[in-house]
Motif scaffolding. Structure first.
Motif, short mmCIF file in Angstrom:
data_model
loop_
_atom_site.label_atom_id
_atom_site.label_comp_id
_atom_site.label_asym_id
_atom_site.label_seq_id
_atom_site.Cartn_x
_atom_site.Cartn_y
_atom_site.Cartn_z
N UNK A 209 1.96 -5.19 12.01
CA UNK A 209 3.22 -5.82 12.41
C UNK A 209 4.43 -5.07 11.86
N UNK A 210 4.28 -4.55 10.64
CA UNK A 210 5.46 -3.93 10.04
C UNK A 210 5.88 -2.67 10.78
N UNK A 212 5.77 -2.38 14.10
CA UNK A 212 6.59 -2.87 15.21
C UNK A 212 7.94 -3.36 14.70
N UNK A 213 7.90 -3.97 13.51
CA UNK A 213 9.17 -4.44 12.93
C UNK A 213 10.10 -3.26 12.66
N UNK A 214 9.54 -2.16 12.18
CA UNK A 214 10.36 -0.98 11.92
C UNK A 214 10.94 -0.45 13.23
N UNK A 215 10.10 -0.43 14.28
CA UNK A 215 10.58 0.03 15.58
C UNK A 215 11.67 -0.89 16.10
N UNK A 219 14.25 2.18 13.72
CA UNK A 219 13.84 3.33 12.93
C UNK A 219 13.34 4.41 13.90
N UNK A 220 13.83 5.65 13.74
CA UNK A 220 13.40 6.71 14.67
C UNK A 220 11.88 6.89 14.67
N UNK A 227 6.51 7.53 7.77
CA UNK A 227 6.63 6.61 6.64
C UNK A 227 5.76 5.38 6.76
N UNK A 228 5.49 4.97 8.00
CA UNK A 228 4.80 3.69 8.15
C UNK A 228 3.39 3.85 8.67
N UNK A 231 1.58 7.39 6.37
CA UNK A 231 1.57 7.04 4.96
C UNK A 231 0.54 5.95 4.66
N UNK A 232 0.46 4.97 5.54
CA UNK A 232 -0.48 3.86 5.31
C UNK A 232 -1.90 4.22 5.71
N UNK B 108 18.05 2.95 20.03
CA UNK B 108 17.88 2.90 18.59
C UNK B 108 19.11 2.31 17.92
N UNK B 124 3.73 -9.63 6.68
CA UNK B 124 3.27 -8.66 7.67
C UNK B 124 4.39 -7.74 8.11
N UNK B 127 6.11 -3.14 4.99
CA UNK B 127 5.07 -2.16 4.73
C UNK B 127 4.55 -2.37 3.30
#
Lengths: 316, 406
Positions: A209-210, A212-215, A219-220, A227-228, A231-232, B108, B124, B127
């Motif tokens: 989920x995080x 999609x939350x970043x998107x 976030x580019x 990063x997401x 990294x994970x 964006x 959730x 990160x």
């Protein structure tokens, strides 16, 4: 903290001791009598001479006593003398080790860069790039590495003449030049595993989920991936890379033979063929140690990647 | 067209002597979703059918419905996020810009600065391997604060704003070290980092315990008052929505079932589904209240409907409902604004075939709870009371109690 360290080291030592016994017993149980070789062959062999040789090398003692003697010496840094060369085993191994380490290091570099790279491309681009990566790496993995070695030699070594086909070379540039083909043929098989683990791990991470939350926050995409997602996804990727590298330490025999490299692998094969007990045992022990060290290093890296693992360990 | 009647309502609002409300009407809405239909190739019915809703500056609009009714999909459309392969008709305008037409850098920027979403599950949405501070500075960087030191300082400031104790320490912590309520504050701080014009709160408080919920709601209300931020408040709790929001939109099976001012909706729900939702949860103080769950189950995307989607579960359904294609029917304002002094709202709409005869209030055939519960004083008053007295319980419980004891 110290408790944990102590437990870890104690576990390591226990594993090593167990492995050393298995190695010793396996070599002991191998068919053929080393005393015959040591006495100089069957031709002029007399029972008296055989008995004398046996006594000289302590081969007449029971297995457990021999093992105890060997372990005691190993613990004091004395790996014994080679039956065949009469050199110190430690000297033999150290003279061969750099080539093998360079080979494994080079191969690791290749499969990490190419495998992880291909996995990222497959995960991010999907579609035809994904299929190309999966298909290509499957093909590469299904070819045995000695066959790949022959193919690479005939193409790049003989036909194109870009790389030398035997020897380990001198100096850094020479070593890289000489080891490229052997390292590549070792890395090819690992590419499929690493690229797939990377791809799958990234797809799993991307489903969070995080991400999609970043998107959704604008976030580019490049940053989202780096990063997401990547990294994970690193945990499984690094674990797999570590395991493959550890496996390679014990698997250089074929490639060293194919490319005429005098590394630890060829030393082991010769030692087994000539019933050179001390050398075979020392090399096997070294390989097991290498495997254990690498897998433990991977274990140590894990908490750095995931803070949740760190928290679990400190509360445990 | 669903909005043909718009001028009438402007007039009516004026007639009710609401200058403030009238002034708001002058500006273009912050979020204007107009007849949005979203279809996926693999589903039997559209995800969204002809959804229209508006959020003005400084206004809280509740979006209520069961799981799968299209609430989140509607909200995400404001971010220009649609499910893969989705085909849309209709428009989603944010401050006059068509959000669905945005691409690349403009999209964006739209997501980074104009609209922000607070996600349902804060654990959730963050990160797990990155620090709280990294999350905030990432959002701040998108809003133009690129200097690392300044971003750090601003992150601490933001955490302080949302009422997180010891913010300087929090920025160095990882999400797993914080509680759910703290994380929700972090997520809200992240949403506020860009000072968005429109806040989409997707079940922002559903996962929290009632006292934390009340605190978060209070926080959101304060922020809205300070910044004139518009908010789309998604929840499955109709009581909470009625107490907290200015207007409430009830969705069912991808359609807007009913849309009224919060007070009017709570006092006189016009759609049988809304009445059903209100009957589902008993209000405090109604000793003899019977919980009447809506029979059947929420429709899935595999169910398609020739007529009204709610007909199969509706207690008042008639054979004709099975074939009647729902159309938003404007509600006559007189019936709605039973008592004066409410905020100047538009009249509202409901999509029920039986609308003209199904009278609201005590005469209602369903004999539903709202009949016995008087209108809470005013929407905002009820909530500020409920929220500031947060220790006593959630807003959703407090409001009906207040009403029924009067």
């Amino acid at each position: 903290m110290f408790r944990r360290l102590f437990r870890r080291v104690a576990g390591l030592v226990a594993t090593l001791v167990a492995a050393s016994f298995v190695i010793f017993a396996a070599v002991y149980a191998a068919p053929g009598d080393p005393a015959v070789f040591l006495a100089g062959g069957r031709d002029k062999l007399t029972p008296e001479k055989l008995a004398a040789v046996r006594e000289q090398y302590h081969l007449d003692e029971p297995l457990v006593v021999q093992y105890g003697r060997w372990l005691w010496d190993c613990a004091h840094g004395d790996l014994g003398r080679s039956f065949k060369y009469t050199d110190q085993v430690a000297d033999l191994v150290t003279s061969r080790l750099p080539t093998t380490l360079a080979l494994v290091g080079y191969a690791t570099l290749l499969f990490v860069v190419l495998g992880v790279g291909a996995g990222i491309v497959a995960a991010v681009r999907r579609g035809w790039a994904d299929q190309a990566v999966v298909g290509g790496t499957t093909l590469a993995a299904s070819v045995p590495n000695f066959v790949a070695a022959i193919g690479l030699v005939s193409l790049f070594g003989v036909r194109l003449g870009w790389f030398p086909v035997t020897g380990a070379g001198n100096g850094f540039a020479g070593t890289v030049h000489h080891l490229t083909l052997p390292a590549l043929s070792m890395a090819l098989g690992a590419l499929a595993i690493i690229s797939r683990v990377t791809r799958q791990s990234m797809l799993d991470a991307a489903a969070s989920d995080h991400v999609e939350a970043a998107r959704a926050s604008g976030v580019p995409e490049r940053e989202v991936i780096r990063r997401h997602v990547l990294r994970n996804a690193l945990g499984p990727i690094i674990t797999m890379c570590g395991l493959v590298t550890a496996g390679m330490l014990a698997g250089t025999v074929v490639i060293e033979t194919a490319f005429g490299l005098s590394g630890v692998g060829s030393l082991l094969v010769n030692a087994i063929n000539t019933h050179d007990f001390p050398v075979a045992q020392a090399v096997l022990l070294l390989m097991v140690t290498g495997y254990i060290v690498v897998t433990n290093l991977v274990d140590l890296v894990h908490p750095l990647l995931d803070p949740r693992v760190r928290a679990e360990r400190s509360t445990a | 067209m669903p909005h043909d009647h718009e001028p009438d309502h402007a007039h009516n609002a004026h007639a009710h002597a609401h200058v403030h409300g009238h002034a708001r009407e002058e500006q273009p809405p912050l979020l204007d979703i107009d007849g949005l239909t979203l279809e996926l190739p693999a589903t039997a019915r559209p995800l969204l059918s002809d959804v229209s809703l508006r959020v003005r500056m400084g206004e809280v609009v509740g979006l209520v419905g069961e799981s799968g009714s299209g609430k989140s999909t509607t909200a995400k459309a404001a971010l220009g996020m649609l499910p893969e392969g989705g085909v849309t008709t209709g428009a989603v305008r944010v401050e006059g810009t068509d959000a669905l037409a945005l691409r690349g850098e403009k999209l964006r920027a739209h997501r980074a600065r104009t609209v922000a979403m607070v996600h349902q599950d804060p654990r959730a949405a963050l990160n797990p391997v990155r620090r709280v501070g990294d999350f905030l500075t990432e959002r701040l960087a998108l809003a133009g604060v690129t200097d690392r030191r300044a971003a750090r300082a601003r992150a601490v400031e933001l955490l302080d704003t949302v009422g997180l104790p010891d913010p300087a320490r929090r920025v160095r912590q990882h999400p797993h070290e914080l509680s759910g309520g703290m994380l929700q504050r972090v997520v809200i701080a992240g949403a506020l980092a860009a000072e968005p014009r429109l806040l989409l709160a997707d079940e922002a408080t559903s996962a929290l315990d009632v006292t934390t919920q009340a605190e978060i709601l209070d926080l959101l209300r304060t922020l809205r008052a300070e910044r004139e931020t518009g908010m789309l408040f998604i929840t499955h709790d109709l009581h909470l929505a009625a107490a907290y929001c200015d207007r409430v939109v009830v969705m069912y099976a991808g359609r807007v079932a009913e849309h009224q001012s919060a007070r009017a909706l709570f006092a006189a729900p016009r759609h049988p589904y809304t009445r059903g939702l209100l009957d589902c949860s008993p209000a405090l103080g109604e000793e003899d209240a019977v919980i009447r769950p809506i029979p059947g189950r929420p429709p899935s995307l595999a169910d398609s409907f020739p007529g009204c989607p709610f007909a199969a579960r509706c207690p008042e359904a008639e054979p004709e409902c099975e074939t009647w294609t729902p159309v938003a029917t404007p509600l006559e304002p007189d019936a709605v604004s039973g008592d004066e002094g409410g905020p100047g709202e538009e009249g509202g709409e409901a999509s029920c075939r039986r609308l003209p005869e199904s009278a609201p209030g005590p005469a209602s055939a369903s004999g539903s709870a709202p009949a016995s519960v008087p209108v809470p004083g005013s929407a905002s008053g009820a909530v500020s009371g409920a929220v500031s007295g947060s220790a006593s319980g959630s807003a959703s419980v407090t409001v009906p109690a207040e009403g029924s004891t009067r």
